[in-house]
Design a protein around this motif. Sequence first.
Motif, short mmCIF file in Angstrom:
data_model
loop_
_atom_site.label_atom_id
_atom_site.label_comp_id
_atom_site.label_asym_id
_atom_site.label_seq_id
_atom_site.Cartn_x
_atom_site.Cartn_y
_atom_site.Cartn_z
N GLY A 282 46.06 -26.37 18.91
CA GLY A 282 47.31 -25.73 19.28
C GLY A 282 47.12 -24.57 20.51
O GLY A 282 48.16 -24.52 21.42
N THR A 283 45.94 -23.88 20.25
CA THR A 283 45.55 -22.68 21.10
C THR A 283 45.54 -23.42 22.43
O THR A 283 45.84 -22.86 23.43
CB THR A 283 44.43 -22.00 20.54
OG1 THR A 283 44.84 -21.53 19.16
CG2 THR A 283 43.93 -21.09 21.41
N ALA A 284 44.60 -24.48 22.46
CA ALA A 284 44.25 -25.04 23.79
C ALA A 284 45.59 -25.90 24.42
O ALA A 284 45.62 -25.84 25.66
CB ALA A 284 43.29 -26.24 23.39
N ALA A 285 46.49 -26.24 23.55
CA ALA A 285 47.62 -26.84 24.05
C ALA A 285 48.51 -25.75 24.97
O ALA A 285 48.96 -26.14 25.86
CB ALA A 285 48.28 -27.25 23.05
N ARG A 286 48.76 -24.59 24.40
CA ARG A 286 49.64 -23.64 24.77
C ARG A 286 48.76 -23.05 26.25
O ARG A 286 49.43 -22.99 27.36
CB ARG A 286 49.54 -22.14 23.91
CG ARG A 286 50.69 -21.46 24.87
CD ARG A 286 50.90 -19.93 23.77
NE ARG A 286 51.67 -19.22 24.75
CZ ARG A 286 52.93 -19.34 25.18
NH1 ARG A 286 53.59 -20.25 24.76
NH2 ARG A 286 53.39 -18.14 25.73
N GLU A 287 47.51 -23.17 26.26
CA GLU A 287 46.68 -22.78 27.44
C GLU A 287 46.92 -23.61 28.49
O GLU A 287 47.11 -23.39 29.87
CB GLU A 287 45.35 -22.66 26.94
CG GLU A 287 44.83 -21.37 26.37
CD GLU A 287 43.36 -21.20 26.03
OE1 GLU A 287 42.65 -22.10 26.40
OE2 GLU A 287 42.82 -20.35 25.27
N LYS A 288 47.04 -24.86 27.99
CA LYS A 288 47.16 -26.24 29.14
C LYS A 288 48.62 -25.94 29.56
O LYS A 288 48.77 -25.93 30.89
CB LYS A 288 46.97 -27.46 28.42
CG LYS A 288 47.48 -28.40 29.32
CD LYS A 288 46.56 -28.84 30.48
CE LYS A 288 45.14 -29.42 30.14
NZ LYS A 288 45.08 -30.75 29.79
N VAL A 289 49.71 -25.73 29.01
CA VAL A 289 50.86 -25.50 29.42
C VAL A 289 51.18 -24.26 30.47
O VAL A 289 51.79 -24.37 31.34
CB VAL A 289 52.09 -25.27 28.17
CG1 VAL A 289 53.33 -25.05 28.89
CG2 VAL A 289 52.13 -26.70 27.50
N MET B 137 54.46 -23.92 21.85
CA MET B 137 54.30 -23.12 20.67
C MET B 137 53.20 -23.50 19.62
O MET B 137 53.25 -23.24 18.52
CB MET B 137 55.83 -23.70 19.85
CG MET B 137 56.84 -23.31 20.43
SD MET B 137 58.57 -23.70 19.64
CE MET B 137 58.36 -22.34 18.21
N GLU B 138 52.15 -23.91 20.33
CA GLU B 138 50.98 -24.09 19.66
C GLU B 138 50.85 -25.06 18.65
O GLU B 138 50.05 -24.99 17.58
CB GLU B 138 50.10 -22.68 19.27
CG GLU B 138 49.93 -21.66 20.54
CD GLU B 138 49.13 -20.54 20.02
OE1 GLU B 138 48.84 -20.45 18.72
OE2 GLU B 138 48.69 -19.81 20.97
N LYS B 139 51.74 -26.07 18.65
CA LYS B 139 51.57 -27.18 17.68
C LYS B 139 50.55 -28.17 18.13
O LYS B 139 50.28 -28.59 19.02
CB LYS B 139 52.81 -27.79 17.72
CG LYS B 139 54.17 -26.89 16.91
CD LYS B 139 53.43 -26.51 15.59
CE LYS B 139 54.21 -25.46 15.00
NZ LYS B 139 53.82 -25.16 13.49
N SER B 140 49.84 -28.95 17.18
CA SER B 140 49.14 -30.16 17.11
C SER B 140 49.86 -31.08 17.37
O SER B 140 50.89 -31.27 16.81
CB SER B 140 48.00 -30.01 16.18
OG SER B 140 48.82 -30.19 14.75
N ILE B 141 49.45 -32.11 18.19
CA ILE B 141 50.40 -33.37 18.76
C ILE B 141 49.28 -34.73 18.32
O ILE B 141 48.26 -34.35 18.73
CB ILE B 141 50.86 -33.17 20.04
CG1 ILE B 141 51.79 -32.02 20.23
CG2 ILE B 141 51.46 -34.36 20.50
CD1 ILE B 141 52.18 -31.63 21.61
N VAL B 142 50.20 -35.51 17.94
CA VAL B 142 49.68 -36.93 18.09
C VAL B 142 50.75 -37.70 19.18
O VAL B 142 51.70 -37.94 18.62
CB VAL B 142 49.41 -37.59 16.84
CG1 VAL B 142 48.65 -39.14 17.20
CG2 VAL B 142 48.58 -36.90 15.73
N ALA B 143 50.19 -38.04 20.20
CA ALA B 143 51.11 -38.63 21.18
C ALA B 143 50.64 -39.97 21.76
O ALA B 143 49.45 -40.33 21.22
CB ALA B 143 51.39 -37.80 22.31
N SER B 144 51.43 -40.71 22.40
CA SER B 144 50.89 -42.00 23.18
C SER B 144 49.93 -41.69 24.22
O SER B 144 49.65 -40.55 24.74
CB SER B 144 52.34 -42.50 23.73
OG SER B 144 51.90 -43.51 24.61
N ASN B 145 48.92 -42.78 24.20
CA ASN B 145 47.93 -42.64 25.26
C ASN B 145 48.33 -43.37 26.58
O ASN B 145 47.34 -43.77 27.37
CB ASN B 145 46.63 -43.38 24.82
CG ASN B 145 46.79 -44.78 24.61
OD1 ASN B 145 47.71 -45.65 24.49
ND2 ASN B 145 45.32 -45.33 24.00
#
Length: 208
Positions: free
Chosen positions: A201-208, A150-158
């Motif tokens: 977000g754009t890069a995230a959707r491309e990765k999925v 959904m093209e959301k920016s994420i801060v996640a665990s490393n």
Amino acid sequence: IISVSAFTGNLTNELFNLKSNFTVIPNSIDASLFEPKQSNSEKTTILYFGTLIRKKGLLELPEIFNRVHNSNKEVELILVGKDSADIKTGSSSTWQLMQPLFNETSIKKVSYLGAVDYSKIQDLIKDAAVCVFPTFAEALPVSWLEAMAMEKSIVASNIGWAQEIIEDGKEGFLVHPTNHKEYAKRILELLDDDKKRLQFGTAAREKV
């Protein structure tokens, strides 16, 4: 033998003293069901969705949000998911353990919605500015994929599996859950930078 991530496959071999060859078939989602949508919300929200449990970093999240709130009094934290017992303390509720960890002012900006219908999750993701996943233990989390689609920016665990989904600084930020200061800094960086949120977000959707 298959595994949803290289991390999980390698760790299984290590824990059971095996040398098994395995193929990685990542978890997946129907990206047509989780499409980017324009938000009409005027609020600035941080969203966590998943089980409320220690291993997913929920006892780290109050300290992180306290720091975010110190710099941005308008931002709100929304928690969605089933509450669970805590194996370490014996408490029947992780949410009860979390509440005293927020400071007096930041907790006024926290909403715990409990478990919600799967269909409503998309609306909550749509309206979130940033999604956070400060977890310690995953295989390859579907929740991350849904937010990314959904093209959301994420801060996640490393930790471990994370690099297999997100390249730090490209599709999101990866920070260790116990590094509260850096975690909050990365959230604030995204809240302050519309262009970076869009780029991630754009890069995230491309990765999925």
